[in-house]
Write an enzyme that holds these catalytic residues in place. Structure first.
Site, PDB file in Angstrom:
ATOM      1  N   GLU A  16      -3.623   0.049   8.076  1.00 56.79           N
ATOM      2  CA  GLU A  16      -2.482   0.447   8.915  1.00 56.79           C
ATOM      3  C   GLU A  16      -2.680  -0.081  10.319  1.00 56.79           C
ATOM      4  O   GLU A  16      -3.760   0.048  10.893  1.00 56.79           O
ATOM      5  CB  GLU A  16      -2.348   1.976   9.043  1.00 56.79           C
ATOM      6  CG  GLU A  16      -1.813   2.675   7.839  1.00 56.79           C
ATOM      7  CD  GLU A  16      -1.667   4.175   8.049  1.00 56.79           C
ATOM      8  OE1 GLU A  16      -1.423   4.627   9.192  1.00 56.79           O
ATOM      9  OE2 GLU A  16      -1.802   4.901   7.053  1.00 56.79           O
ATOM     10  N   TYR A  68      -4.679   2.369  15.763  1.00 59.23           N
ATOM     11  CA  TYR A  68      -3.493   2.471  16.620  1.00 59.23           C
ATOM     12  C   TYR A  68      -3.824   2.243  18.097  1.00 59.23           C
ATOM     13  O   TYR A  68      -3.117   1.555  18.785  1.00 59.23           O
ATOM     14  CB  TYR A  68      -2.788   3.815  16.402  1.00 59.23           C
ATOM     15  CG  TYR A  68      -2.115   3.829  15.038  1.00 59.23           C
ATOM     16  CD1 TYR A  68      -0.830   3.344  14.874  1.00 59.23           C
ATOM     17  CD2 TYR A  68      -2.808   4.238  13.897  1.00 59.23           C
ATOM     18  CE1 TYR A  68      -0.230   3.280  13.624  1.00 59.23           C
ATOM     19  CE2 TYR A  68      -2.208   4.189  12.639  1.00 59.23           C
ATOM     20  CZ  TYR A  68      -0.929   3.708  12.510  1.00 59.23           C
ATOM     21  OH  TYR A  68      -0.339   3.644  11.274  1.00 59.23           O
ATOM     22  N   ASN A  85      -7.531   2.013   9.732  1.00 57.39           N
ATOM     23  CA  ASN A  85      -6.248   2.299  10.386  1.00 57.39           C
ATOM     24  C   ASN A  85      -6.504   2.330  11.881  1.00 57.39           C
ATOM     25  O   ASN A  85      -7.289   3.152  12.363  1.00 57.39           O
ATOM     26  CB  ASN A  85      -5.689   3.659   9.953  1.00 57.39           C
ATOM     27  CG  ASN A  85      -5.226   3.665   8.505  1.00 57.39           C
ATOM     28  OD1 ASN A  85      -5.277   2.638   7.818  1.00 57.39           O
ATOM     29  ND2 ASN A  85      -4.759   4.808   8.051  1.00 57.39           N
ATOM     30  N   ARG A  89       0.854  -1.187   0.000  1.00 61.73           N
ATOM     31  CA  ARG A  89       0.000   0.000   0.000  1.00 61.73           C
ATOM     32  C   ARG A  89       0.892   1.239   0.000  1.00 61.73           C
ATOM     33  O   ARG A  89       1.657   1.448   0.951  1.00 61.73           O
ATOM     34  CB  ARG A  89      -0.893   0.006   1.242  1.00 61.73           C
ATOM     35  CG  ARG A  89      -1.689   1.286   1.432  1.00 61.73           C
ATOM     36  CD  ARG A  89      -2.590   1.196   2.663  1.00 61.73           C
ATOM     37  NE  ARG A  89      -3.374   2.399   2.840  1.00 61.73           N
ATOM     38  CZ  ARG A  89      -3.131   3.340   3.761  1.00 61.73           C
ATOM     39  NH1 ARG A  89      -2.116   3.220   4.610  1.00 61.73           N
ATOM     40  NH2 ARG A  89      -3.910   4.390   3.847  1.00 61.73           N
ATOM     41  N   HIS A 110      -2.753  10.929   0.420  1.00 58.00           N
ATOM     42  CA  HIS A 110      -2.277  10.753   1.793  1.00 58.00           C
ATOM     43  C   HIS A 110      -1.603  12.063   2.210  1.00 58.00           C
ATOM     44  O   HIS A 110      -0.411  12.109   2.482  1.00 58.00           O
ATOM     45  CB  HIS A 110      -1.327   9.549   1.874  1.00 58.00           C
ATOM     46  CG  HIS A 110      -1.114   8.999   3.265  1.00 58.00           C
ATOM     47  ND1 HIS A 110      -1.251   7.659   3.564  1.00 58.00           N
ATOM     48  CD2 HIS A 110      -0.776   9.604   4.425  1.00 58.00           C
ATOM     49  CE1 HIS A 110      -0.997   7.468   4.856  1.00 58.00           C
ATOM     50  NE2 HIS A 110      -0.698   8.634   5.396  1.00 58.00           N
ATOM     51  N   GLU A 150      -7.500   8.698   5.843  1.00 52.63           N
ATOM     52  CA  GLU A 150      -7.814   9.380   7.103  1.00 52.63           C
ATOM     53  C   GLU A 150      -8.266  10.830   6.926  1.00 52.63           C
ATOM     54  O   GLU A 150      -7.585  11.772   7.363  1.00 52.63           O
ATOM     55  CB  GLU A 150      -6.603   9.339   8.033  1.00 52.63           C
ATOM     56  CG  GLU A 150      -6.120   7.948   8.360  1.00 52.63           C
ATOM     57  CD  GLU A 150      -5.093   7.934   9.496  1.00 52.63           C
ATOM     58  OE1 GLU A 150      -4.521   8.994   9.791  1.00 52.63           O
ATOM     59  OE2 GLU A 150      -4.884   6.876  10.084  1.00 52.63           O
TER      60      GLU A 150
END
Ligand code: LGS
Length: 463
Positions: A369, A305, A303, A85, A129, A174
């Protein structure tokens, strides 16, 4: 390459056809910011502002991937990943953000795609991005509706050239970060702090996604997979109080539902619209926009985290800020932290994926991600025995397995990131790579986590 020495057990519980990949983004790795006709993006400008980025770092050289691309693809091949990616830098392909294609800039991505395919790696394209051409910011940036149309034009330049060889095109990475961190908090480019502009940016990022998706699908000469990637966490109430439940609702509303509801249900969430109205703000919706934004797409990039809790009072117990706004205060769960000081919360990852499956059904999920920064200690050869990062990856992949067991349709996982790279406002201090980059020599050395990832993929494939 060395065998892995970690005691962390290899990943198990995923089918042989699960998609494994590594991810990067253009400005974070490419460097070569003034080559082959590329013009500045908002990150070139922002990173030069005093105090905007740690140590005054910028992406001028980054990992020099622009000149080392074949070597980096060889590295991916040595890890055995199915897919890569990467993002396309708009100011390379269409300098200034309008007008004709720049063949030299697009040529880089053609060579990258060809190199990937020659090595059996499927390209997974992100069209945006965060590197908006500076000229478009000068014309108002994402808060300006025209930027959505400019984005769709740019997307078509990339799609026209690559659609024969690339199966998956995702539009935005995002949009919350672009809109909220870039136009409201101001810690990301372009560094503006205007609440209403950040709402307009959100709407136009979503509109750009819808316009581009429609136009790509209409122009396709063979079937493709289209998608968008959102940053997602979990927002739980910090305590069992009405104030904390309301704070969690607000955080989830602004961070997740404000994006997924229009994309999947064709409407902004009513409670968020009411909260915004209470402060005199509104999404700048024009007739027909929500139909465009809710254009069907095929895969949701997730994504993840960390998960957070939210309190509806400040530390002194007040429910309102000085400006009259309700308090929505993030309280990190009491867990170990990464070098970003972010909590490590794999069980929240399972919670999120199961919730997405429940609230937004019928949408295949790909983890686009997941990863962590830790303070790596290389040995004299540059090798990093990163048990902490390996453990982070292992526990989050296990969280995906648990979510799948509860019905979530997760089909793949991209580790963030292939390489240590330019971590936006944190500069080069924070290292997310599974491969170490020595920023003096630009040498790459796979860390233990990369070897663990490689061995896990190989074991799962033959299981
Ligand atoms: O490198 C970025 C990674 C690292 O952590 C990548 O380019 C982004 O797509 C992604 O946002 N990444 C990331 N996200 C963690 C999000 C935490 C947001 C905290 C905001 C506090 C104001």
């Amino acid at each position: 390459m060395n065998p892995t020495t970690t005691k962390v057990p290899l990943a198990t519980g995923l089918p042989p056809k699960f998609l494994w990949g590594v991810a990067t983004a253009s400005y974070q790795i490419e460097g070569a910011v003034a080559e082959d006709g590329r013009t500045p993006s908002i990150w070139d400008t922002f990173s030069r502002l005093d105090g905007a980025v740690a140590n005054g770092d910028n992406g001028d050289v980054a990992c020099d991937h622009y000149h080392r691309m074949p070597q980096d693809v060889a590295l991916m091949k040595s890890l055995g990943v199915d897919s890569y990616r990467f993002s396309v830098a708009w100011p390379r392909v269409q300098p200034g953000g309008r007008g004709p294609v720049n063949p030299a800039g697009l040529g880089f991505y053609e060579r990258l795609v060809d190199e990937l395919l020659a090595n059996g790696i499927a390209p997974w394209v992100t069209l945006y991005h965060w590197d908006l051409p500076q000229e478009l910011e000068d014309a108002g940036g994402w808060p300006n509706r025209d930027t959505a149309y400019r984005f769709a034009d740019y997307a078509m330049l990339v799609f026209g050239k690559l659609q024969d060889r690339v199966d998956t095109f995702t539009t935005m990475n995002e949009p919350w970060c672009s809109a909220w961190l870039g136009y409201h908090v101001g810690v990301h480019a372009p560094g503006r702090q205007e609440f209403d502009a950040s709402l307009a940016a959100t709407h136009h990022l979503l509109l750009g996604h819808g316009l581009a998706t429609q136009r790509m699908r209409a122009a396709e000469t063979r079937p493709h997979t289209y998608g968008i990637t959102l940053n997602m966490g979990t927002a739980d109430p910090a305590g069992d109080t009405e104030a904390d439940r309301d704070a969690a609702r607000r955080a989830d509303g602004m961070g997740l539902r404000l994006y997924l509801d229009p994309l999947r249900k064709g409407e902004y969430p009513a409670d968020v619209v009411a909260d915004l109205a209470a402060r005199g703000s509104a999404m700048p919706v024009q007739e027909g926009d929500l139909e465009v934004i809710s254009t069907p797409f095929d895969v949701l990039g997730v994504n993840f985290y960390f998960g957070q809790n939210f309190a509806g009072t400040d530390v002194e117990g007040n429910r309102h800020e000085a400006n009259g706004e309700p308090v929505v205060r993030a309280v990190f769960p009491d867990t170990p932290r990464t070098a970003m000081d972010w909590p490590i919360t794999p069980e929240r990852f399972t919670q999120l994926l199961v919730r997405l499956h429940r609230d937004y059904p019928g949408l295949p999920l790909i983890i686009t991600e997941n990863g962590a920064a830790f303070d790596d200690q290389p040995d004299e050869t540059g090798y990093v025995a990163d048990d902490d990062r390996t453990e982070y990856l292992a526990s989050h992949i296990a969280a995906v397995v648990a979510a799948r067991e509860q019905g979530a349709d997760v089909r793949g996982y991209f580790a963030w990131s292939l390489l240590d790279n330019f971590e936006w406002a944190y500069g080069y201090d924070k290292r997310f790579g599974i491969v170490r980059v020595d920023y003096q020599s630009l040498e790459r050395t796979p860390k233990q986590s990369a070897l663990w990832f490689r061995d896990s993929i190989a074991a799962l494939r033959s299981s």
